[in-house]
Design a protein around this motif. Structure first.
Motif, PDB file in Angstrom:
ATOM      1  N   ASN A  82     -13.032 -79.883  17.478  1.00 36.42           N
ATOM      2  CA  ASN A  82     -14.283 -78.962  16.876  1.00 36.42           C
ATOM      3  C   ASN A  82     -15.211 -78.682  18.107  1.00 36.42           C
ATOM      4  O   ASN A  82     -16.241 -78.234  17.633  1.00 36.42           O
ATOM      5  CB  ASN A  82     -14.881 -79.439  15.628  1.00 36.42           C
ATOM      6  N   THR A  83     -14.959 -79.213  19.185  1.00 35.87           N
ATOM      7  CA  THR A  83     -15.495 -78.740  20.298  1.00 35.87           C
ATOM      8  C   THR A  83     -14.958 -77.812  21.298  1.00 35.87           C
ATOM      9  O   THR A  83     -13.796 -77.794  21.457  1.00 35.87           O
ATOM     10  CB  THR A  83     -16.439 -79.725  20.925  1.00 35.87           C
ATOM     11  N   PHE A  84     -15.752 -77.023  22.148  1.00 38.30           N
ATOM     12  CA  PHE A  84     -14.735 -76.239  22.867  1.00 38.30           C
ATOM     13  C   PHE A  84     -15.813 -75.704  24.171  1.00 38.30           C
ATOM     14  O   PHE A  84     -17.082 -75.888  24.069  1.00 38.30           O
ATOM     15  CB  PHE A  84     -14.376 -74.865  22.289  1.00 38.30           C
ATOM     16  N   GLY A  85     -15.158 -75.227  25.207  1.00 36.43           N
ATOM     17  CA  GLY A  85     -15.815 -74.360  26.106  1.00 36.43           C
ATOM     18  C   GLY A  85     -16.207 -75.355  27.448  1.00 36.43           C
ATOM     19  O   GLY A  85     -15.861 -76.480  27.485  1.00 36.43           O
ATOM     20  N   GLU A  86     -17.560 -74.819  28.054  1.00 32.92           N
ATOM     21  CA  GLU A  86     -18.079 -75.448  29.118  1.00 32.92           C
ATOM     22  C   GLU A  86     -18.734 -76.754  28.567  1.00 32.92           C
ATOM     23  O   GLU A  86     -19.495 -76.975  27.877  1.00 32.92           O
ATOM     24  CB  GLU A  86     -18.815 -74.493  30.038  1.00 32.92           C
ATOM     25  N   SER A  87     -18.427 -77.690  29.535  1.00 35.39           N
ATOM     26  CA  SER A  87     -18.901 -79.191  28.900  1.00 35.39           C
ATOM     27  C   SER A  87     -18.527 -79.672  27.682  1.00 35.39           C
ATOM     28  O   SER A  87     -19.378 -80.356  26.943  1.00 35.39           O
ATOM     29  CB  SER A  87     -20.264 -79.319  29.444  1.00 35.39           C
ATOM     30  N   CYS A  88     -17.653 -79.025  27.007  1.00 36.59           N
ATOM     31  CA  CYS A  88     -17.127 -79.089  25.652  1.00 36.59           C
ATOM     32  C   CYS A  88     -18.551 -78.932  24.743  1.00 36.59           C
ATOM     33  O   CYS A  88     -18.743 -79.638  23.499  1.00 36.59           O
ATOM     34  CB  CYS A  88     -16.865 -80.543  25.445  1.00 36.59           C
ATOM     35  N   PRO A 133     -17.778 -73.640  13.818  1.00 39.66           N
ATOM     36  CA  PRO A 133     -18.531 -73.532  12.657  1.00 39.66           C
ATOM     37  C   PRO A 133     -17.767 -74.560  11.529  1.00 39.66           C
ATOM     38  O   PRO A 133     -16.446 -74.579  11.772  1.00 39.66           O
ATOM     39  CB  PRO A 133     -18.648 -72.280  12.150  1.00 39.66           C
ATOM     40  N   PRO A 134     -18.427 -75.066  10.603  1.00 39.99           N
ATOM     41  CA  PRO A 134     -17.685 -75.737   9.588  1.00 39.99           C
ATOM     42  C   PRO A 134     -16.610 -75.339   8.943  1.00 39.99           C
ATOM     43  O   PRO A 134     -15.637 -75.924   8.574  1.00 39.99           O
ATOM     44  CB  PRO A 134     -18.976 -76.108   8.715  1.00 39.99           C
ATOM     45  N   LEU A 135     -16.413 -73.912   8.572  1.00 37.75           N
ATOM     46  CA  LEU A 135     -15.484 -73.248   8.035  1.00 37.75           C
ATOM     47  C   LEU A 135     -14.300 -72.929   8.698  1.00 37.75           C
ATOM     48  O   LEU A 135     -13.217 -72.400   8.234  1.00 37.75           O
ATOM     49  CB  LEU A 135     -16.071 -72.036   7.237  1.00 37.75           C
ATOM     50  N   CYS A 136     -14.326 -73.242  10.100  1.00 36.88           N
ATOM     51  CA  CYS A 136     -13.332 -73.000  10.971  1.00 36.88           C
ATOM     52  C   CYS A 136     -12.399 -74.396  10.982  1.00 36.88           C
ATOM     53  O   CYS A 136     -12.881 -75.494  11.182  1.00 36.88           O
ATOM     54  CB  CYS A 136     -13.842 -72.750  12.303  1.00 36.88           C
ATOM     55  N   ASP A 157      -7.995 -74.066  13.820  1.00 35.29           N
ATOM     56  CA  ASP A 157      -8.216 -72.750  14.279  1.00 35.29           C
ATOM     57  C   ASP A 157      -9.225 -72.818  15.546  1.00 35.29           C
ATOM     58  O   ASP A 157      -9.718 -71.851  16.184  1.00 35.29           O
ATOM     59  CB  ASP A 157      -8.783 -71.886  13.258  1.00 35.29           C
ATOM     60  N   CYS A 158      -9.770 -74.067  15.933  1.00 38.26           N
ATOM     61  CA  CYS A 158     -10.793 -74.279  16.899  1.00 38.26           C
ATOM     62  C   CYS A 158     -10.027 -74.512  18.278  1.00 38.26           C
ATOM     63  O   CYS A 158      -9.651 -75.801  18.241  1.00 38.26           O
ATOM     64  CB  CYS A 158     -11.743 -75.425  16.330  1.00 38.26           C
ATOM     65  N   HIS A 159      -9.994 -73.701  18.960  1.00 34.53           N
ATOM     66  CA  HIS A 159      -9.224 -74.035  20.211  1.00 34.53           C
ATOM     67  C   HIS A 159     -10.340 -74.426  21.305  1.00 34.53           C
ATOM     68  O   HIS A 159     -11.547 -74.205  21.126  1.00 34.53           O
ATOM     69  CB  HIS A 159      -8.973 -72.335  20.849  1.00 34.53           C
ATOM     70  N   HIS A 160      -9.778 -75.446  22.261  1.00 34.18           N
ATOM     71  CA  HIS A 160     -10.648 -76.091  23.130  1.00 34.18           C
ATOM     72  C   HIS A 160     -11.053 -75.304  24.086  1.00 34.18           C
ATOM     73  O   HIS A 160     -12.373 -75.777  24.576  1.00 34.18           O
ATOM     74  CB  HIS A 160      -9.749 -77.475  23.521  1.00 34.18           C
ATOM     75  N   VAL A 161     -10.798 -74.243  24.317  1.00 36.77           N
ATOM     76  CA  VAL A 161     -11.231 -73.326  25.298  1.00 36.77           C
ATOM     77  C   VAL A 161     -12.072 -72.248  25.006  1.00 36.77           C
ATOM     78  O   VAL A 161     -13.346 -71.992  25.212  1.00 36.77           O
ATOM     79  CB  VAL A 161     -10.134 -72.757  26.256  1.00 36.77           C
ATOM     80  N   PHE A 162     -11.824 -71.453  23.822  1.00 38.79           N
ATOM     81  CA  PHE A 162     -12.355 -70.350  23.148  1.00 38.79           C
ATOM     82  C   PHE A 162     -12.985 -70.463  22.053  1.00 38.79           C
ATOM     83  O   PHE A 162     -13.706 -69.541  21.753  1.00 38.79           O
ATOM     84  CB  PHE A 162     -11.176 -69.156  23.105  1.00 38.79           C
ATOM     85  N   GLY A 163     -13.061 -71.457  21.212  1.00 46.09           N
ATOM     86  CA  GLY A 163     -13.585 -71.720  20.046  1.00 46.09           C
ATOM     87  C   GLY A 163     -12.815 -71.240  18.906  1.00 46.09           C
ATOM     88  O   GLY A 163     -11.598 -71.352  19.078  1.00 46.09           O
ATOM     89  N   CYS A 164     -13.669 -70.943  17.879  1.00 48.90           N
ATOM     90  CA  CYS A 164     -12.772 -70.439  16.347  1.00 48.90           C
ATOM     91  C   CYS A 164     -11.906 -69.118  16.721  1.00 48.90           C
ATOM     92  O   CYS A 164     -12.599 -68.253  17.221  1.00 48.90           O
ATOM     93  CB  CYS A 164     -13.916 -70.285  15.340  1.00 48.90           C
ATOM     94  N   LEU A 165     -10.668 -69.299  16.540  1.00 46.65           N
ATOM     95  CA  LEU A 165      -9.672 -68.168  16.695  1.00 46.65           C
ATOM     96  C   LEU A 165      -9.796 -67.108  15.440  1.00 46.65           C
ATOM     97  O   LEU A 165      -9.038 -66.304  15.516  1.00 46.65           O
ATOM     98  CB  LEU A 165      -8.431 -68.769  16.885  1.00 46.65           C
ATOM     99  N   ARG A 166     -10.569 -67.667  14.469  1.00 49.25           N
ATOM    100  CA  ARG A 166     -10.808 -66.709  13.273  1.00 49.25           C
ATOM    101  C   ARG A 166     -11.871 -66.083  13.445  1.00 49.25           C
ATOM    102  O   ARG A 166     -13.010 -66.307  13.776  1.00 49.25           O
ATOM    103  CB  ARG A 166     -10.782 -67.463  12.015  1.00 49.25           C
ATOM    104  N   ASN A 167     -11.903 -64.741  12.916  1.00 50.71           N
ATOM    105  CA  ASN A 167     -13.023 -63.674  12.947  1.00 50.71           C
ATOM    106  C   ASN A 167     -14.172 -64.233  12.025  1.00 50.71           C
ATOM    107  O   ASN A 167     -13.910 -64.889  10.934  1.00 50.71           O
ATOM    108  CB  ASN A 167     -12.849 -62.274  13.045  1.00 50.71           C
ATOM    109  N   ALA A 168     -15.376 -63.722  12.294  1.00 49.72           N
ATOM    110  CA  ALA A 168     -16.387 -64.200  11.199  1.00 49.72           C
ATOM    111  C   ALA A 168     -16.283 -63.741   9.823  1.00 49.72           C
ATOM    112  O   ALA A 168     -16.612 -64.446   9.008  1.00 49.72           O
ATOM    113  CB  ALA A 168     -17.574 -63.584  11.666  1.00 49.72           C
TER     114      ALA A 168
END
Length: 117
Positions: free
Chosen positions: A78-84, A89-92, A96-107
């Motif tokens: 449930n963390t992603f991106g620079e320096s993790c 978000p809790p509903l992701c 669906d939480c990609h380690h580089v891009f974050g949540c892969l589902r739309n809002a």
């Protein structure tokens, strides 16, 4: 999203998360060796047992989505991106939480459904 470099032993948003188990130091790049009990692997200093020596720390900046020794570990769940530093978000869901891009589902997919009357 850019994040400041965290002090040794911490990562994530505002550098408030301690390194995952068996990792420590700068960018959580140190790894306690097998034989060092998890409870003895301090998130800042490494293994506190006298008979075990931790691997050297790595202070290089990792690419977004990675951390640890040689930047070989994906960000923790449930963390992603620079320096993790990003948090999904809790509903992701975890898958669906990609380690580089974050949540892969739309809002709109993450908006809680309400029953209409």
């Amino acid at each position: 999203m850019l994040h400041a470099t965290c002090v040794p032993g911490y990562f994530g948003p505002n550098c408030t998360m301690i390194c995952p188990p068996n990792t420590f130091g700068d960018s959580c790049g140190g790894r306690c060796l097998p034989g060092c009990f998890v409870k003895d692997c301090h998130h800042v200093f490494g293994c506190s047992q006298n008979d075990t020596k931790p691997l050297p720390k790595v202070s290089q900046a990792c690419k977004p989505g990675y951390f640890g020794l040689n930047c070989s570990l994906n960000c923790p769940t449930n963390t992603f991106g620079e320096s993790c530093g990003g948090v999904c978000p809790p509903l992701c869901s975890e898958k669906d939480c990609h380690h580089v891009f974050g949540c892969l589902r739309n809002a709109t997919e993450l908006t809680p459904k309400t029953n209409s009357v």
